[in-house]
Write a protein that holds these residues in place. Structure first.
Motif, PDB file in Angstrom:
ATOM      1  N   GLU A   1      -9.498   3.145  -1.336  1.00 14.96           N
ATOM      2  CA  GLU A   1      -8.161   2.617  -1.216  1.00 14.96           C
ATOM      3  C   GLU A   1      -8.248   1.197  -0.696  1.00 14.96           C
ATOM      4  O   GLU A   1      -9.277   0.768  -0.166  1.00 14.96           O
ATOM      5  CB  GLU A   1      -7.330   3.472  -0.257  1.00 14.96           C
ATOM      6  N   GLU A   2      -7.155   0.482  -0.805  1.00 16.41           N
ATOM      7  CA  GLU A   2      -7.167  -0.932  -0.473  1.00 16.41           C
ATOM      8  C   GLU A   2      -7.547  -1.182   0.973  1.00 16.41           C
ATOM      9  O   GLU A   2      -8.226  -2.124   1.304  1.00 16.41           O
ATOM     10  CB  GLU A   2      -5.776  -1.517  -0.763  1.00 16.41           C
ATOM     11  N   GLU A   3      -7.123  -0.303   1.862  1.00 10.49           N
ATOM     12  CA  GLU A   3      -7.360  -0.562   3.266  1.00 10.49           C
ATOM     13  C   GLU A   3      -8.636   0.085   3.773  1.00 10.49           C
ATOM     14  O   GLU A   3      -8.973  -0.053   4.945  1.00 10.49           O
ATOM     15  CB  GLU A   3      -6.159  -0.070   4.087  1.00 10.49           C
TER      16      GLU A   3
ATOM     17  N   ASN B   1      -9.174  -0.726  -5.576  1.00  7.91           N
ATOM     18  CA  ASN B   1      -7.731  -0.585  -5.453  1.00  7.91           C
ATOM     19  C   ASN B   1      -7.115  -0.962  -6.772  1.00  7.91           C
ATOM     20  O   ASN B   1      -7.746  -1.547  -7.631  1.00  7.91           O
ATOM     21  CB  ASN B   1      -7.160  -1.460  -4.327  1.00  7.91           C
TER      22      ASN B   1
ATOM     23  N   ASN C   1       0.827  -1.208   0.000  1.00  4.46           N
ATOM     24  CA  ASN C   1       0.000   0.000   0.000  1.00  4.46           C
ATOM     25  C   ASN C   1       0.859   1.255   0.000  1.00  4.46           C
ATOM     26  O   ASN C   1       0.583   2.239  -0.689  1.00  4.46           O
ATOM     27  CB  ASN C   1      -0.915   0.016   1.225  1.00  4.46           C
TER      28      ASN C   1
END
Length: 559
Positions: free
Chosen positions: A129-131, A196, A70
């Motif tokens: 976002e990925e998180e 993402n 990330n």
């Protein structure tokens, strides 16, 4: 409402405003994800000092556990935004295995106000976002307006905009409803948002792709073989998908080291999407980024950044190809999946020797062939079952038999033995079948076997331009002119700016006694590159047969 100090930092042509969470370039706002902004802010505030990866991740993702990928993706996005991704970095420097350092001079600017009023507003922009599964409304500043100041409004005055207690309630209620609506949309249609880079995909149908040569950012020409090897590997893997048109290496090589306009390149190559890649190697570390762009309108379709050890190069290429296939929503058959994921060797050193051998082979010079042979032989010594390396041997010997320095009787039997060794190890290798077919045709004169091997190569990999090209020349030699022209034009569709392919279409037209068409084709090829001797030589032969001796002599002088 609460107060927050507006810290302002300037570097180069950029201005960073903390209260607004705003990055400006020459006064124009630039869109950043919140985490990318936070990453940049931490680096800028520590300007000139190393920020360890762990420390950076703790400060940006204080309440969450995320992978290091990330962080690497955020840095890649920032470098792209700051135009810091070409050659030597001017803003963000990577400290291998440790972290990052912001290296540009930074000037802190005192804000005009000691504090600014903060008001939460909902932005009509959804960034994921990925998180993160949802984004909090962004904090924006509302400057205090001195009495008597004239304020420029952005739209016509309405009853709702008048500052009365009643209207303030109505306005707040409207903003609250808008916030709820946006959150509902974000939850209800997540497929609209690319959550993402790794899982991103496009809803647009893509049926043709060109993989441009990866840009070597290492500033070391000795590492060019890596960037070319990655490019060729991706082309080979993606060409296994029969429903996807992939442009051959020869046509994309002309864009090496150039700044390109994806839409222009797409038009030149006749494709719907362009993959642009960058590579940087330092010591044993490798950093690769890729971006897929729709050549029809220039929109971003997919992108990702990878940081691995150099020894993991082959598995990384497989991962990159799989990610591209997912982004393109390719439906692979069982056989295609098997061939798509093939790595051919588990020996990392052997693989690097192989791509180095292909790098030398692509030079098409006697010296290049010799160095290629040496690299392929070393790869085979490390892995005796490396089928692709045997194909490399066969191809080098095949070229050496035609350049005049080596007798075909000396090198062609070696070429055949290498091709057969490759097929003994892996019968599904299209390149091995094409190489064997070429040997059957040009050396053994085994026409039936040549025809069978060419067809098998094309069956295994319909996107293999070289197989179509060589098969077209075989069909022409057999007098099957209509089939030859159809086949060479398939090769041209896959390799649209290949000088040798265009030249040999002119030769096939000549053999079919379509002399005027042959002249037109060869003249068009020479317009692409006036120094391409092979086209001048074949055009001279056409002029001779037409009795145009003055023109023939002139063309011979240019060879």
């Amino acid at each position: 409402m609460s107060k927050q100090i507006n810290q302002i930092y300037e570097f180069g042509d950029f201005r960073l405003e903390t209260a607004e969470q705003l990055l400006l370039h020459r006064g124009q706002p630039i869109s950043l994800t919140p985490k990318a902004f936070d990453t940049l802010l931490v680096l800028v505030q520590s300007s000139g000092h190393l920020v360890e990866k762990d420390e950076l991740m703790k400060r940006v993702w204080a309440d969450a556990f995320v992978e290091e990928a990330n962080l690497a993706r955020n840095v890649w996005a920032l470098r792209k935004t700051l135009e810091d991704d070409n050659g030597e970095h001017r803003y963000i420097e990577t400290v291998p295995k440790r972290g990052y350092r912001f290296i540009a001079p930074v000037r802190e600017v005192a804000s005009a106000d000691t504090g600014v009023l903060i008001q939460r507003r909902v932005r009509a922009r959804i960034v994921s976002e990925e998180e993160e599964t949802s984004e909090e409304p962004q904090v924006r500043t509302k400057p205090t307006i001195p009495p008597g100041s004239v304020v420029e409004t952005r739209g016509p005055m309405t009853a709702l905009s008048l500052s009365t207690p009643r209207n303030r309630k109505r306005r707040n209620a409207a903003l609250g409803l808008l916030a709820i609506a946006i959150l509902i949309v974000a939850v209800a249609i997540p497929t609209v948002v690319i959550r993402n880079a790794r899982s991103g995909s496009t809803s647009k149908t893509i049926e043709s792709v060109a993989v441009l040569p990866f840009n070597n950012l290492s500033n070391d020409p000795e590492l060019d073989y890596l960037s070319e090897g990655i490019t060729e590997n991706l082309i080979n893997r993606l060409s296994q998908v029969s429903r996807l048109k992939i442009i051959a290496h020869n046509s994309v090589f002309r864009y090496k080291g150039k700044q390109v306009d994806p839409q222009k390149v797409g038009g030149e190559l006749g494709v719907q999407a362009i993959l642009i890649g960058r590579l940087e190697a330092r010591g044993g570390e490798l950093s690769i980024s890729g971006e897929l762009v729709d050549a029809r309108d220039g929109t971003h379709l997919w992108g990702d950044h990878y940081e691995r050890k150099l020894s993991d190069l082959q598995s990384l290429q497989g991962e990159l190809a799989q990610d591209m296939a997912s982004a393109l929503r390719l439906q692979l058959s069982g056989e295609e999946k098997t061939r798509f994921g093939q790595g051919y060797t588990r020996n990392a050193e052997a693989y690097q020797l192989y791509i180095k051998g292909r790098y030398f082979w692509n030079k098409r010079t006697t010296e290049g062939m010799k160095k290629g042979l040496e690299s392929f032989e070393q790869a085979i010594r490390l892995d005796p079952d490396y089928a692709a390396a045997y194909v490399g041997l066969a191809d080098c010997y095949g070229v050496l038999s035609q350049v005049g320095d080596f007798s075909p009787n000396d090198v062609m039997p070696k070429a055949k033995a290498a091709a057969l060794d490759a097929l003994r190890i892996d019968e599904t290798l299209a390149e091995a079948h094409a190489s064997l077919a070429m040997i059957d045709e040009l050396y053994d004169w085994n026409w039936k076997s040549a025809d069978t091997e060419f067809k098998r190569a094309i069956e295994l990999n319909p996107n293999y331009a070289t197989a179509h090209h060589w098969y077209a020349m075989y069909l022409s030699a057999m007098g099957r002119n209509d089939e030859a022209l159809a086949e060479i034009r398939r090769a041209e569709a896959l390799d649209p700016v290949s000088l040798i392919t265009d030249t040999n279409e002119g030769w096939i037209l000549f053999c079919a006694r379509q002399y005027d068409q042959a002249i037109n084709k060869l003249q068009a090829t020479i317009e692409m590159d006036p120094n391409f001797a092979n086209a001048h030589y074949k055009l001279a032969l056409v002029y001779e047969i037409k009795g145009m001796y003055k023109e023939a002599v002139e063309e011979h002088r240019r060879t």
